[in-house]
Design a protein around this motif. Structure first.
Motif, PDB file in Angstrom:
ATOM      1  N   ASN A 100      25.851 -12.602 138.294  1.00 49.40           N
ATOM      2  CA  ASN A 100      24.987 -12.339 139.443  1.00 49.40           C
ATOM      3  C   ASN A 100      23.892 -13.388 139.541  1.00 49.40           C
ATOM      4  O   ASN A 100      23.540 -14.015 138.554  1.00 49.40           O
ATOM      5  N   PRO A 101      23.371 -13.584 140.761  1.00 46.00           N
ATOM      6  CA  PRO A 101      22.270 -14.535 140.933  1.00 46.00           C
ATOM      7  C   PRO A 101      20.976 -14.008 140.303  1.00 46.00           C
ATOM      8  O   PRO A 101      20.709 -12.804 140.362  1.00 46.00           O
ATOM      9  N   ILE A 102      20.236 -14.906 139.654  1.00 49.59           N
ATOM     10  CA  ILE A 102      18.895 -14.567 139.160  1.00 49.59           C
ATOM     11  C   ILE A 102      17.970 -15.733 139.490  1.00 49.59           C
ATOM     12  O   ILE A 102      18.420 -16.849 139.730  1.00 49.59           O
ATOM     13  N   ARG A 103      16.688 -15.446 139.511  1.00 45.92           N
ATOM     14  CA  ARG A 103      15.708 -16.501 139.745  1.00 45.92           C
ATOM     15  C   ARG A 103      15.662 -17.428 138.529  1.00 45.92           C
ATOM     16  O   ARG A 103      15.728 -16.964 137.391  1.00 45.92           O
ATOM     17  N   ASN A 104      15.545 -18.714 138.776  1.00 50.33           N
ATOM     18  CA  ASN A 104      15.453 -19.685 137.687  1.00 50.33           C
ATOM     19  C   ASN A 104      14.281 -19.379 136.766  1.00 50.33           C
ATOM     20  O   ASN A 104      14.365 -19.598 135.556  1.00 50.33           O
ATOM     21  N   ALA A 105      13.202 -18.852 137.323  1.00 56.61           N
ATOM     22  CA  ALA A 105      12.030 -18.511 136.517  1.00 56.61           C
ATOM     23  C   ALA A 105      12.331 -17.427 135.482  1.00 56.61           C
ATOM     24  O   ALA A 105      11.642 -17.332 134.465  1.00 56.61           O
ATOM     25  N   ALA A 106      13.370 -16.621 135.713  1.00 51.99           N
ATOM     26  CA  ALA A 106      13.722 -15.540 134.786  1.00 51.99           C
ATOM     27  C   ALA A 106      14.611 -16.009 133.635  1.00 51.99           C
ATOM     28  O   ALA A 106      14.774 -15.294 132.639  1.00 51.99           O
ATOM     29  N   ILE A 107      15.177 -17.194 133.755  1.00 49.48           N
ATOM     30  CA  ILE A 107      16.141 -17.671 132.751  1.00 49.48           C
ATOM     31  C   ILE A 107      15.563 -17.709 131.332  1.00 49.48           C
ATOM     32  O   ILE A 107      16.191 -17.193 130.405  1.00 49.48           O
ATOM     33  N   PRO A 108      14.372 -18.290 131.102  1.00 53.35           N
ATOM     34  CA  PRO A 108      13.870 -18.344 129.718  1.00 53.35           C
ATOM     35  C   PRO A 108      13.748 -16.964 129.068  1.00 53.35           C
ATOM     36  O   PRO A 108      14.098 -16.794 127.901  1.00 53.35           O
ATOM     37  N   SER A 109      13.291 -15.975 129.819  1.00 50.56           N
ATOM     38  CA  SER A 109      13.145 -14.627 129.282  1.00 50.56           C
ATOM     39  C   SER A 109      14.501 -14.001 128.957  1.00 50.56           C
ATOM     40  O   SER A 109      14.696 -13.432 127.877  1.00 50.56           O
ATOM     41  N   VAL A 110      15.448 -14.113 129.876  1.00 48.72           N
ATOM     42  CA  VAL A 110      16.782 -13.552 129.660  1.00 48.72           C
ATOM     43  C   VAL A 110      17.451 -14.246 128.478  1.00 48.72           C
ATOM     44  O   VAL A 110      18.012 -13.594 127.589  1.00 48.72           O
ATOM     45  N   GLN A 111      17.364 -15.571 128.443  1.00 48.96           N
ATOM     46  CA  GLN A 111      17.987 -16.328 127.376  1.00 48.96           C
ATOM     47  C   GLN A 111      17.374 -15.962 126.015  1.00 48.96           C
ATOM     48  O   GLN A 111      18.098 -15.788 125.021  1.00 48.96           O
ATOM     49  N   ALA A 112      16.069 -15.822 125.953  1.00 52.05           N
ATOM     50  CA  ALA A 112      15.401 -15.462 124.698  1.00 52.05           C
ATOM     51  C   ALA A 112      15.853 -14.090 124.212  1.00 52.05           C
ATOM     52  O   ALA A 112      16.078 -13.890 123.003  1.00 52.05           O
ATOM     53  N   LYS A 113      15.996 -13.132 125.121  1.00 56.05           N
ATOM     54  CA  LYS A 113      16.448 -11.789 124.733  1.00 56.05           C
ATOM     55  C   LYS A 113      17.862 -11.831 124.171  1.00 56.05           C
ATOM     56  O   LYS A 113      18.152 -11.217 123.137  1.00 56.05           O
ATOM     57  N   ILE A 114      18.750 -12.562 124.843  1.00 59.59           N
ATOM     58  CA  ILE A 114      20.136 -12.638 124.374  1.00 59.59           C
ATOM     59  C   ILE A 114      20.208 -13.378 123.038  1.00 59.59           C
ATOM     60  O   ILE A 114      20.912 -12.945 122.120  1.00 59.59           O
ATOM     61  N   GLU A 115      19.477 -14.474 122.911  1.00 58.37           N
ATOM     62  CA  GLU A 115      19.496 -15.234 121.658  1.00 58.37           C
ATOM     63  C   GLU A 115      18.966 -14.390 120.503  1.00 58.37           C
ATOM     64  O   GLU A 115      19.483 -14.455 119.389  1.00 58.37           O
ATOM     65  N   ARG A 116      17.939 -13.598 120.760  1.00 53.58           N
ATOM     66  CA  ARG A 116      17.406 -12.721 119.705  1.00 53.58           C
ATOM     67  C   ARG A 116      18.472 -11.709 119.293  1.00 53.58           C
ATOM     68  O   ARG A 116      18.709 -11.492 118.107  1.00 53.58           O
ATOM     69  N   VAL A 117      19.121 -11.091 120.272  1.00 54.78           N
ATOM     70  CA  VAL A 117      20.184 -10.127 119.993  1.00 54.78           C
ATOM     71  C   VAL A 117      21.306 -10.797 119.201  1.00 54.78           C
ATOM     72  O   VAL A 117      21.796 -10.252 118.207  1.00 54.78           O
ATOM     73  N   ASN A 118      21.721 -11.978 119.625  1.00 58.69           N
ATOM     74  CA  ASN A 118      22.828 -12.673 118.965  1.00 58.69           C
ATOM     75  C   ASN A 118      22.486 -13.136 117.546  1.00 58.69           C
ATOM     76  O   ASN A 118      23.384 -13.395 116.750  1.00 58.69           O
ATOM     77  N   SER A 119      21.209 -13.231 117.226  1.00 61.35           N
ATOM     78  CA  SER A 119      20.803 -13.690 115.893  1.00 61.35           C
ATOM     79  C   SER A 119      20.803 -12.569 114.858  1.00 61.35           C
ATOM     80  O   SER A 119      20.655 -12.833 113.670  1.00 61.35           O
ATOM     81  N   LEU A 120      20.988 -11.330 115.307  1.00 63.28           N
ATOM     82  CA  LEU A 120      20.855 -10.174 114.414  1.00 63.28           C
ATOM     83  C   LEU A 120      22.202  -9.628 113.958  1.00 63.28           C
ATOM     84  O   LEU A 120      23.189  -9.689 114.687  1.00 63.28           O
ATOM     85  N   ASP A 121      22.192  -9.045 112.765  1.00 64.38           N
ATOM     86  CA  ASP A 121      23.368  -8.336 112.274  1.00 64.38           C
ATOM     87  C   ASP A 121      23.268  -6.874 112.716  1.00 64.38           C
ATOM     88  O   ASP A 121      22.343  -6.495 113.453  1.00 64.38           O
ATOM     89  N   LYS A 122      24.205  -6.053 112.271  1.00 63.07           N
ATOM     90  CA  LYS A 122      24.266  -4.643 112.688  1.00 63.07           C
ATOM     91  C   LYS A 122      22.961  -3.904 112.402  1.00 63.07           C
ATOM     92  O   LYS A 122      22.441  -3.195 113.267  1.00 63.07           O
ATOM     93  N   ASP A 123      22.417  -4.069 111.196  1.00 58.69           N
ATOM     94  CA  ASP A 123      21.162  -3.386 110.843  1.00 58.69           C
ATOM     95  C   ASP A 123      19.985  -3.925 111.647  1.00 58.69           C
ATOM     96  O   ASP A 123      19.107  -3.164 112.068  1.00 58.69           O
ATOM     97  N   GLY A 124      19.969  -5.239 111.876  1.00 58.60           N
ATOM     98  CA  GLY A 124      18.910  -5.838 112.676  1.00 58.60           C
ATOM     99  C   GLY A 124      18.923  -5.329 114.110  1.00 58.60           C
ATOM    100  O   GLY A 124      17.868  -5.087 114.708  1.00 58.60           O
ATOM    101  N   LEU A 125      20.134  -5.157 114.670  1.00 56.48           N
ATOM    102  CA  LEU A 125      20.262  -4.615 116.032  1.00 56.48           C
ATOM    103  C   LEU A 125      19.750  -3.179 116.089  1.00 56.48           C
ATOM    104  O   LEU A 125      19.069  -2.794 117.045  1.00 56.48           O
ATOM    105  N   LYS A 126      20.062  -2.406 115.068  1.00 51.40           N
ATOM    106  CA  LYS A 126      19.597  -1.010 115.008  1.00 51.40           C
ATOM    107  C   LYS A 126      18.070  -0.968 114.965  1.00 51.40           C
ATOM    108  O   LYS A 126      17.437  -0.190 115.691  1.00 51.40           O
ATOM    109  N   ASP A 127      17.473  -1.838 114.149  1.00 50.86           N
ATOM    110  CA  ASP A 127      16.010  -1.888 114.046  1.00 50.86           C
ATOM    111  C   ASP A 127      15.377  -2.343 115.361  1.00 50.86           C
ATOM    112  O   ASP A 127      14.360  -1.782 115.789  1.00 50.86           O
ATOM    113  N   LEU A 128      15.966  -3.354 116.000  1.00 51.00           N
ATOM    114  CA  LEU A 128      15.435  -3.841 117.275  1.00 51.00           C
ATOM    115  C   LEU A 128      15.533  -2.752 118.343  1.00 51.00           C
ATOM    116  O   LEU A 128      14.597  -2.575 119.134  1.00 51.00           O
ATOM    117  N   TYR A 129      16.634  -2.030 118.374  1.00 50.55           N
ATOM    118  CA  TYR A 129      16.807  -0.931 119.324  1.00 50.55           C
ATOM    119  C   TYR A 129      15.667   0.089 119.162  1.00 50.55           C
ATOM    120  O   TYR A 129      15.024   0.476 120.138  1.00 50.55           O
TER     121      TYR A 129
END
Length: 183
Positions: A100-129
């Motif tokens: 879907n289309p998003i504003r370019n200004a939103a990209i850094p925030s979205v990318q940071a959230k996904i990168e943080r999620v992708n950096s975590l293991d199962k327990d890390g995801l549970k803690d972040l949740y």
């Protein structure tokens, strides 16, 4: 009319069992989920796998409904405010993809959230949740990244993503989640 056959061949080659492109509303979301359910029931998919796929689908569809930007004019490819949702089935996995289309200004925030999620293991995801639930005030639009965490937890896989420029103000955000077909 050749494009119909070409599209059909593309869907078969990519093992796509459901594709919807256009406007997304809550009613359309319900219809997409119902079609996917019928398809998975028809092939006798396992209940646990079906629940994981549905959970990921719901999060993807909600992201589109809540966060997709409406473009006022068509871009050079004739795209307007449309988003896309696809469900593919391989031998060992389902592939849930949205865009879907998003504003370019939103990209850094979205990318940071996904990168943080992708950096975590199962327990890390549970803690972040737990951290997001406990410490974040979530608006009607969401935005805290809880959906990304939930998709990663349900799938057990890293989230794939890309941003393709549309124009100076918008980009097309594509998200891909792989859900294993084993419980």
């Amino acid at each position: 009319m050749k494009y119909v056959y070409e599209l059909h061949k593309t869907m078969i080659a990519n093992n796509l069992i459901l594709v919807y492109e256009g406007e997304f509303t809550q009613d359309i979301t319900k219809s997409i989920l119902a079609m996917a359910e019928r398809n998975m029931d028809a092939i006798g998919e396992l209940g646990g796998v079906k629940r994981k796929v549905f959970s990921v689908m719901v999060e993807c569809l909600q992201n589109i409904v809540k966060h997709s930007e409406e473009l006022n004019e068509k871009d050079e490819d004739g795209l307007k405010n449309n988003a896309i949702f696809m469900l593919g089935k391989q031998i060992n996995e389902y592939i849930v993809t949205s865009g879907n289309p998003i504003r370019n200004a939103a990209i850094p925030s979205v990318q940071a959230k996904i990168e943080r999620v992708n950096s975590l293991d199962k327990d890390g995801l549970k803690d972040l949740y737990k951290e997001i639930i406990k410490n974040t005030e979530i608006s009607d639009k969401g935005g805290a990244g809880l959906g990304f965490v939930d998709m990663a937890r349900k799938s057990g896989e890293k989230l794939g993503y890309s941003f393709e420029p549309i124009n100076d103000e918008y980009s097309f955000f594509a998200l891909k989640i792989i859900v294993p077909r084993s419980e």
